[in-house]
Design an enzyme around this catalytic site. Structure first.
Site, PDB file in Angstrom:
ATOM      1  N   TYR A 180      -0.415  -9.948   0.869  1.00 48.46           N
ATOM      2  CA  TYR A 180       0.706  -9.366   1.614  1.00 48.46           C
ATOM      3  C   TYR A 180       0.776  -9.934   3.027  1.00 48.46           C
ATOM      4  CZ  TYR A 180      -2.988  -6.199   3.299  1.00 48.46           C
ATOM      5  OH  TYR A 180      -4.145  -5.688   3.825  1.00 48.46           O
TER       6      TYR A 180
ATOM      7  N   HIS B   8     -10.653  -3.069  -0.686  1.00 48.42           N
ATOM      8  CA  HIS B   8     -11.563  -2.503   0.317  1.00 48.42           C
ATOM      9  C   HIS B   8     -12.645  -1.679  -0.377  1.00 48.42           C
ATOM     10  CE1 HIS B   8      -8.894  -3.340   3.809  1.00 48.42           C
ATOM     11  NE2 HIS B   8      -7.950  -3.248   2.896  1.00 48.42           N
TER      12      HIS B   8
ATOM     13  N   TYR C 256       0.840  -1.196   0.000  1.00 47.43           N
ATOM     14  CA  TYR C 256       0.000   0.000   0.000  1.00 47.43           C
ATOM     15  C   TYR C 256       0.873   1.242   0.000  1.00 47.43           C
ATOM     16  CZ  TYR C 256      -4.116  -2.715   1.496  1.00 47.43           C
ATOM     17  OH  TYR C 256      -5.163  -3.594   1.586  1.00 47.43           O
TER      18      TYR C 256
ATOM     19  N   ARG D 222      -2.447 -12.015   4.106  1.00 42.54           N
ATOM     20  CA  ARG D 222      -3.817 -11.686   3.699  1.00 42.54           C
ATOM     21  C   ARG D 222      -4.058 -12.126   2.267  1.00 42.54           C
ATOM     22  NH1 ARG D 222      -7.322  -8.142   5.197  1.00 42.54           N
ATOM     23  NH2 ARG D 222      -8.558  -9.963   4.741  1.00 42.54           N
TER      24      ARG D 222
ATOM     25  N   HIS E 156      -7.188  -8.589  -1.809  1.00 44.61           N
ATOM     26  CA  HIS E 156      -8.520  -8.024  -1.588  1.00 44.61           C
ATOM     27  C   HIS E 156      -8.541  -6.558  -1.959  1.00 44.61           C
ATOM     28  CE1 HIS E 156      -6.266  -7.298   2.140  1.00 44.61           C
ATOM     29  NE2 HIS E 156      -6.952  -6.162   2.196  1.00 44.61           N
TER      30      HIS E 156
END
Lengths: 267, 198
Positions: free
Chosen positions: A172, A187, A133, A182, A185
């Protein structure tokens, strides 16, 4: 309240972490518990200890029943003043093509009665193709993509539809337990016509091998309910020599107010 | 869990999608410039609503996001776009902020007027946080009209020690304190609406 203590951010290298095996066993225990008690939750369980950060952050008292009143029966209105149509394209935001598998995510936002939610704000954010991110607290040593912010916004159409052009995010690692990853995905943040319909969630990609291991995904203890978080691959959405298409419909809770237009609103 | 006591219980529509945690990495996506100022600080009628979001140890939660949604001072619900713009003159009734490192937050807004007869006015608040697997709804009542609070049917339905968690405290003229305690001593009242599942 000057005694408030500043919490240390969970770090990926913290010591004494449980193994995946232990976390998976805890997940299975809680899911069996729900299954045995016949509770078919359609939502994430707030009290779900395998997701370690939830332990001190879930209410321990029962929620209080309230009939929505006044302001709760309305929702903020967003419009072209708030959102530029180009914000639905996450591949053009930084003067160059981001690295990754180009995809379109499209679907409809419906309310709990199956009616389209029209002209309402949809916000998304995601990691880049390497699972990183653009966030100062993300210390995962994967490359930042200078051409990717991972942020998108749009307004739904008259049929409740939305569409984002983006790249597929990578999985990640995170600090929940040893070797925790994780699943990939995106959000999603959503509004309805009533503030009671406000929700934030995560969309996953079909067939991810990390599903069974992830305490956040598995906090939806009912398998059928969990599948509602997974987009489907739709070859008719894929574009020749350009991108792969995923479809994901989102259903908000039902409205409480009775509105004039509702009878003719079924689409 | 099935709810059978409300007029909304007859469910025929599709099943709602599960909510999930906002996670730790929303800061670059959701908060926007001026989101904590529903009105410009210092403008006539402006109040400051501030406090802390804390966990079960009383520790401030640094990665929580709060949203407010409220009527204007006359009780009108604004239905105009512009919340996400940084125009300090706009009042749409919507605000959004993330908590600071110590779990603190602050909004600038106005006192909401009454929207429902016989009910005390309130500011609707929704709470998101890393570690919180789904959003929580609550209400911020301001303390000044004691009679309206005493006569409010919803507040009256709550136990005394629980009721007080929904009423902000007045710290000074135009300054109100409202803490959100997710767990433990003085745990905030969170709401379950009909047609919602915990």
């Amino acid at each position: 309240m000057s005694e408030v203590v500043i919490e240390e951010q969970e770090a990926p290298t913290r010591g004494n972490l449980e193994s995946q095996h232990e976390i998976t066993a805890e997940i299975e225990d809680l899911q069996r518990q729900d299954e045995r008690s016949g509770v078919h939750r359609t939502q994430s369980r707030l009290d779900f200890a395998p997701y370690r950060s939830s332990i001190l952050r879930h209410p321990t008292k029962a929620l209080e029943h309230a009939d929505p009143e006044g302001i709760e029966l309305w929702s903020p209105v967003f419009g072209t003043r708030d959102v530029d149509p180009l914000e639905a394209d996450l591949t053009i935001q930084r003067g160059g093509e981001p690295i990754g598998e180009r995809i379109r995510i499209t679907g409809r936002v419906l309310d709990g009665d199956g009616r389209p939610v029209r002209g309402q704000l949809v916000e998304i954010w995601q990691a880049n193709a390497a699972g990183r991110y653009i966030h100062k607290r993300d210390q995962h040593p994967a490359p930042i993509d200078p051409h990717f912010t991972g942020v998108g916004r749009t307004l739904t159409g008259d049929d409740g539809s939305y569409s984002f052009l983006t790249i597929k995010p990578g999985p990640y690692p995170w600090g929940n337990h040893r070797n925790a990853w994780r699943p990939a995905h995106v959000h999603f943040s959503l509004f309805g016509r009533e503030f009671t319909q406000r929700m934030i969630t995560q969309m996953y990609f079909p067939g991810d091998p990390l599903f069974a291991l992830d305490p956040i995904y598995q906090s939806v203890t009912d398998p059928k309910a969990r599948e509602r978080l997974v987009a489907s691959y739709d070859h008719d959405l894929s574009e020749h020599e350009f991108l792969l298409g995923y479809r994901w419909d989102i259903v908000l809770t039902g409205e409480h107010a009775t509105r004039m237009e509702q009878e003719s609103d079924h689409a | 869990m099935p709810e059978s006591t409300t007029p909304y219980a007859a469910e025929r529509g599709p099943v709602p999608t599960p909510g999930q945690t906002i996670g730790p990495f929303y800061h670059f996506a959701l908060p926007y410039e001026g989101g904590e100022h529903l009105v410009a600080p210092g403008c006539p009628g402006a109040i400051r609503l501030h406090g802390f979001v804390t966990d079960g140890n009383g520790t401030g939660i640094q990665d929580s996001m709060l949203e407010l949604w409220q009527a204007d001072e006359s009780g009108q619900v604004v239905q105009q776009p512009g919340s996400l713009t940084s125009d300090p003159g706009r009042f749409t009734g919507f605000g959004r902020t993330s908590t600071w490192r110590d779990g603190g937050y602050s909004f600038t807004t106005v006192v909401p007027g009454p929207t429902s007869q016989g009910a005390a006015p309130f500011i609707a608040m929704v709470v998101f946080a890393r570690g919180l697997l789904n959003r929580l709804f609550t209400r911020v009542y301001l303390p000044d009209d004691a009679e309206a609070l005493a006569n409010d049917p919803f507040l009256s339905s709550l136990a005394e020690d629980r009721r007080s968690t929904l009423i902000a405290t007045r710290e000074a003229d135009g300054v109100y304190r409202f803490d959100v305690r997710l767990q433990g001593d003085g745990e905030t009242v969170f709401l379950q609406f009909p047609r919602h599942e915990v």
